[in-house]
Design a protein around this motif. Structure first.
Motif, mmCIF file in Angstrom:
data_model
loop_
_atom_site.group_PDB
_atom_site.id
_atom_site.type_symbol
_atom_site.label_atom_id
_atom_site.label_comp_id
_atom_site.label_asym_id
_atom_site.label_seq_id
_atom_site.Cartn_x
_atom_site.Cartn_y
_atom_site.Cartn_z
ATOM 1 N N LEU A 22 0.831 -1.205 0.000
ATOM 2 C CA LEU A 22 0.000 0.000 0.000
ATOM 3 C C LEU A 22 0.865 1.254 0.000
ATOM 4 C CD1 LEU A 22 -2.834 -1.005 2.487
ATOM 5 C CD2 LEU A 22 -3.036 -0.681 0.008
ATOM 6 N N ARG A 31 -4.503 5.837 -5.998
ATOM 7 C CA ARG A 31 -5.516 5.461 -5.005
ATOM 8 C C ARG A 31 -5.638 3.942 -5.097
ATOM 9 N NH1 ARG A 31 -9.750 8.918 -3.177
ATOM 10 N NH2 ARG A 31 -9.092 11.073 -3.425
ATOM 11 N N THR A 33 -7.874 0.305 -3.953
ATOM 12 C CA THR A 33 -8.979 -0.430 -3.359
ATOM 13 C C THR A 33 -8.430 -1.771 -2.904
ATOM 14 O OG1 THR A 33 -10.652 0.589 -4.775
ATOM 15 C CG2 THR A 33 -11.227 -1.517 -3.783
ATOM 16 N N ASP A 46 -8.668 -3.674 8.500
ATOM 17 C CA ASP A 46 -8.842 -2.284 8.925
ATOM 18 C C ASP A 46 -8.176 -2.063 10.278
ATOM 19 O OD1 ASP A 46 -9.904 0.395 8.997
ATOM 20 O OD2 ASP A 46 -11.578 -0.335 10.207
ATOM 21 N N LEU A 49 -4.334 -2.231 9.941
ATOM 22 C CA LEU A 49 -3.717 -1.054 9.305
ATOM 23 C C LEU A 49 -3.593 0.122 10.270
ATOM 24 C CD1 LEU A 49 -5.298 -1.161 5.746
ATOM 25 C CD2 LEU A 49 -2.930 -1.667 6.380
ATOM 26 N N HIS A 60 -6.772 5.359 5.249
ATOM 27 C CA HIS A 60 -7.683 4.369 4.682
ATOM 28 C C HIS A 60 -9.040 4.443 5.363
ATOM 29 C CE1 HIS A 60 -6.438 2.249 8.315
ATOM 30 N NE2 HIS A 60 -7.513 1.499 8.150
ATOM 31 N N GLN A 71 -11.347 8.328 0.118
ATOM 32 C CA GLN A 71 -10.280 7.555 0.766
ATOM 33 C C GLN A 71 -9.173 7.196 -0.224
ATOM 34 O OE1 GLN A 71 -9.995 7.002 3.961
ATOM 35 N NE2 GLN A 71 -11.981 7.916 4.412
ATOM 36 N N VAL A 73 -7.054 4.831 0.333
ATOM 37 C CA VAL A 73 -7.105 3.371 0.385
ATOM 38 C C VAL A 73 -8.494 3.009 0.906
ATOM 39 C CG1 VAL A 73 -6.186 1.271 1.446
ATOM 40 C CG2 VAL A 73 -4.623 3.130 0.809
ATOM 41 N N LEU A 74 -9.230 2.274 0.108
ATOM 42 C CA LEU A 74 -10.589 1.897 0.481
ATOM 43 C C LEU A 74 -10.679 0.385 0.648
ATOM 44 C CD1 LEU A 74 -13.433 3.086 0.933
ATOM 45 C CD2 LEU A 74 -13.918 2.489 -1.451
ATOM 46 N N LEU A 75 -11.174 -0.042 1.793
ATOM 47 C CA LEU A 75 -11.349 -1.466 2.092
ATOM 48 C C LEU A 75 -12.789 -1.862 1.819
ATOM 49 C CD1 LEU A 75 -9.482 -1.549 5.532
ATOM 50 C CD2 LEU A 75 -8.526 -1.871 3.250
ATOM 51 N N ASN A 83 -13.623 4.746 -4.943
ATOM 52 C CA ASN A 83 -12.665 5.835 -4.713
ATOM 53 C C ASN A 83 -11.831 6.134 -5.960
ATOM 54 O OD1 ASN A 83 -11.112 3.485 -4.561
ATOM 55 N ND2 ASN A 83 -9.761 4.316 -2.984
ATOM 56 N N SER A 85 -9.898 4.285 -7.847
ATOM 57 C CA SER A 85 -8.529 3.803 -7.645
ATOM 58 C C SER A 85 -7.870 3.391 -8.954
ATOM 59 C CB SER A 85 -8.509 2.632 -6.654
ATOM 60 O OG SER A 85 -9.251 1.551 -7.154
#
Length: 152
Positions: A22, A31, A33, A46, A49, A60, A71, A73-75, A83, A85
């Motif tokens: 990341l 960006r 995902t 999450d 991180l 994130h 975001q 970084v999107l989870l 987002n 990405s």
């Protein structure tokens, strides 16, 4: 047109490797995902991180948050690119399509080398993507450093 990079985790767990990748992706200005196969798995990532000081703070959030589109970084467990990405990282056997590989700068498939089912699933994904004409690389850390072992 992007490429799929398969990361065979044999020495370090996902919680160690994911923040490194990341950080590199964010450093490239992308960006990201991170797509998982289960809500529980995404919740654990999450939490991990937020607790990973070695790579520094990794901005994130979850796709359920109000500001998901903002975001870096999107989870998620979803198939949407909320987002916008440039990079998708899949974990825990999450699905990936050839269209996604072709539309993004990079797709990273991280899989646990100690889990036979995960290794088999990654092989199926590799074959499906390469048969669809996607560029793919296979990386292994078995020797103690990351080495590219195959490319198509």
């Amino acid at each position: 047109m992007g490429a799929a990079y398969f990361y065979h985790l044999t020495r370090n767990p996902l919680e160690h490797t994911l923040p490194i990748l990341l950080g590199k992706a964010l450093g490239a200005g992308w960006r990201v995902t991170v797509r998982g196969a289960s809500l529980d798995g995404i919740a654990r990532l999450d939490d991990s991180l937020w607790k990973h000081p070695e790579e520094g703070f990794l901005p994130h959030g979850l796709d359920t948050s109000e500001n998901a589109a903002d975001q870096p970084v999107l989870l998620t467990c979803g198939m949407n690119n909320l987002n916008n990405s440039a990079c998708l990282m899949t974990v825990h056997g999450a699905d990936i399509t050839a269209d996604e590989v072709n539309a993004l700068e990079r797709v990273c498939v991280l899989f646990d080398g100690a889990d036979g089912a995960a290794v088999q699933h990654a092989r199926v994904q590799w074959k499906a993507l390469t048969d669809a004409g996607c560029s793919a690389q296979y990386w292994s850390e078995e020797s103690g450093v990351w080495e590219k072992k195959a490319e198509r």
